[in-house]
Design a protein around this motif. Structure first.
Motif, PDB file in Angstrom:
ATOM      1  N   LYS A 177      34.367  29.550  63.031  1.00  0.00           N
ATOM      2  CA  LYS A 177      34.740  29.471  64.552  1.00  0.00           C
ATOM      3  C   LYS A 177      33.587  29.238  65.423  1.00  0.00           C
ATOM      4  O   LYS A 177      32.495  29.680  65.253  1.00  0.00           O
ATOM      5  CB  LYS A 177      35.374  30.704  64.765  1.00  0.00           C
ATOM      6  CG  LYS A 177      35.815  30.698  66.188  1.00  0.00           C
ATOM      7  CD  LYS A 177      36.485  32.318  66.589  1.00  0.00           C
ATOM      8  CE  LYS A 177      35.237  33.166  66.676  1.00  0.00           C
ATOM      9  NZ  LYS A 177      35.831  34.544  67.352  1.00  0.00           N
ATOM     10  N   SER A 214      43.321  24.647  61.052  1.00  0.00           N
ATOM     11  CA  SER A 214      43.514  26.272  61.163  1.00  0.00           C
ATOM     12  C   SER A 214      44.553  26.599  60.116  1.00  0.00           C
ATOM     13  O   SER A 214      45.747  25.976  60.070  1.00  0.00           O
ATOM     14  CB  SER A 214      43.856  26.584  62.535  1.00  0.00           C
ATOM     15  OG  SER A 214      44.416  28.010  62.324  1.00  0.00           O
ATOM     16  N   GLY A 254      44.951  28.511  66.429  1.00  0.00           N
ATOM     17  CA  GLY A 254      44.310  27.504  66.156  1.00  0.00           C
ATOM     18  C   GLY A 254      45.046  26.033  66.023  1.00  0.00           C
ATOM     19  O   GLY A 254      46.106  26.117  66.425  1.00  0.00           O
ATOM     20  N   GLN A 308      40.359  29.647  68.721  1.00  0.00           N
ATOM     21  CA  GLN A 308      39.246  31.030  68.741  1.00  0.00           C
ATOM     22  C   GLN A 308      39.566  31.648  67.302  1.00  0.00           C
ATOM     23  O   GLN A 308      39.389  33.036  67.326  1.00  0.00           O
ATOM     24  CB  GLN A 308      39.809  31.990  70.011  1.00  0.00           C
ATOM     25  CG  GLN A 308      39.579  31.465  71.440  1.00  0.00           C
ATOM     26  CD  GLN A 308      38.059  31.026  71.642  1.00  0.00           C
ATOM     27  OE1 GLN A 308      37.099  31.348  71.213  1.00  0.00           O
ATOM     28  NE2 GLN A 308      38.202  29.858  72.429  1.00  0.00           N
ATOM     29  N   THR A 309      39.812  30.932  66.507  1.00  0.00           N
ATOM     30  CA  THR A 309      39.792  31.268  65.043  1.00  0.00           C
ATOM     31  C   THR A 309      39.237  30.239  64.120  1.00  0.00           C
ATOM     32  O   THR A 309      38.909  29.123  64.632  1.00  0.00           O
ATOM     33  CB  THR A 309      41.219  31.445  64.683  1.00  0.00           C
ATOM     34  OG1 THR A 309      41.518  32.017  63.076  1.00  0.00           O
ATOM     35  CG2 THR A 309      42.048  29.993  64.520  1.00  0.00           C
ATOM     36  N   GLY A 310      38.763  30.701  62.920  1.00  0.00           N
ATOM     37  CA  GLY A 310      37.940  29.853  61.838  1.00  0.00           C
ATOM     38  C   GLY A 310      38.951  28.819  61.526  1.00  0.00           C
ATOM     39  O   GLY A 310      40.172  28.995  61.389  1.00  0.00           O
TER      40      GLY A 310
END
Length: 279
Positions: free
Chosen positions: A110, A134, A148, A233-235
């Motif tokens: 992220k 994502s 994502g 806001q996520t990997g």
């Protein structure tokens, strides 16, 4: 007079040596700094794909008009080569094959800076891409930022659905909301970029508040958090792929398919940093 000339020459030599040492120290410090920022890299220097970094994506699955196979992914002369090719079947039709690899389940990140140096050798009906994904895109109960997105750092094709030449068109796109009824996207395009010839670097800077795209180190476009595009806001994990689809946004697949070795993407490296190392 000769002594003064000698002293002047000696002073110049010492000054040049000092400046060279300072430049070298600065360069070494930059390398050291960059290595501390580096979170993932593959220079593709071996003879086979590093399975500690990559997995084959979609094996045995028909995606659009191509089946995904391992032999469409090779390492040659320090480059990753992802190919598209066809075989003629007994009934006279052609079956198409392509390659796709990802860091899914092995590496995701992220925010930070993602970069790859790529050469595209493309034909009508197929395209190559460097993108992020994502695993929870479009998942119910999550906001778009939490779920994502699909982030297409570059997609390259030579033809559009009308048959027009788009080989120099840079396309960078954000997809969110899943791939169903809630799907949304926003795309940036720039023509006359020269990306149909030789290697080019494609970069993506991702902060909490913005997406910033780069071509050969020069910013091409940015999406801000205050705009209409949500910022993930996520990997997300990395994907390198070639795809083929007839009568699509990339035009028509040739009637006699694709010969081995005539369309592919070459990847010199993939590097990921915790932040933009060039700033």
């Amino acid at each position: 007079m000769e002594i003064r000339k000698f002293e002047s020459l000696l002073f110049c030599l010492l000054a040049a040596s000092f400046l060279t040492s300072c430049a070298k120290a600065s360069e070494d410090e930059d390398i050291k700094k960059d290595s501390t920022l580096l979170t993932f890299s593959d220079e593709f220097l071996g003879n086979s794909l590093d399975m500690n970094k990559w997995m084959y994506r979609g094996l045995g699955i028909l995606r659009n008009d191509a089946w995904y196979v391992t032999d469409a992914v090779t390492l040659e002369d320090g480059n990753l080569k992802i190919s598209v090719y066809s075989t003629k079947e007994s009934d006279g039709t052609y079956k198409h094959y392509a390659g796709m690899i990802a860091t899914q389940g092995l590496f995701s990140q992220k925010h930070g800076y993602f970069e790859s140096k790529i050469k595209f050798v493309t034909k009508s009906g197929e395209w190559g891409a460097f993108w992020l994904q994502s695993p929870t895109m479009g998942k119910t109960g999550l906001t778009d930022e939490e779920a994502g997105e699909e982030i297409d750092i570059v997609e390259h094709r030579v033809s559009d659905q009308k048959g027009s030449d788009v080989s120099n068109l840079l396309i960078q796109t954000i997809h969110w909301g899943g791939y169903g009824a809630n799907h949304k996207s926003n795309s940036f395009q720039r023509n006359n970029t020269g990306i149909n010839v030789g290697f080019h670097t494609y970069g993506f800077e991702w902060t909490e508040n913005a997406y910033i795209m780069y071509l050969d180190g020069v910013e091409t476009h940015r999406w801000e958090k205050t705009g209409s595009v949500p910022i993930s806001q996520t990997g997300e994990y990395i994907i390198l792929s070639c795809e083929a689809r007839n009568a699509s946004w990339a035009g028509n697949i040739p009637a006699d398919g694709y010969k081995k070795g005539e369309c592919y993407m070459l990847v010199d490296y993939v590097r990921v940093y915790s932040r933009n190392p060039y700033k």
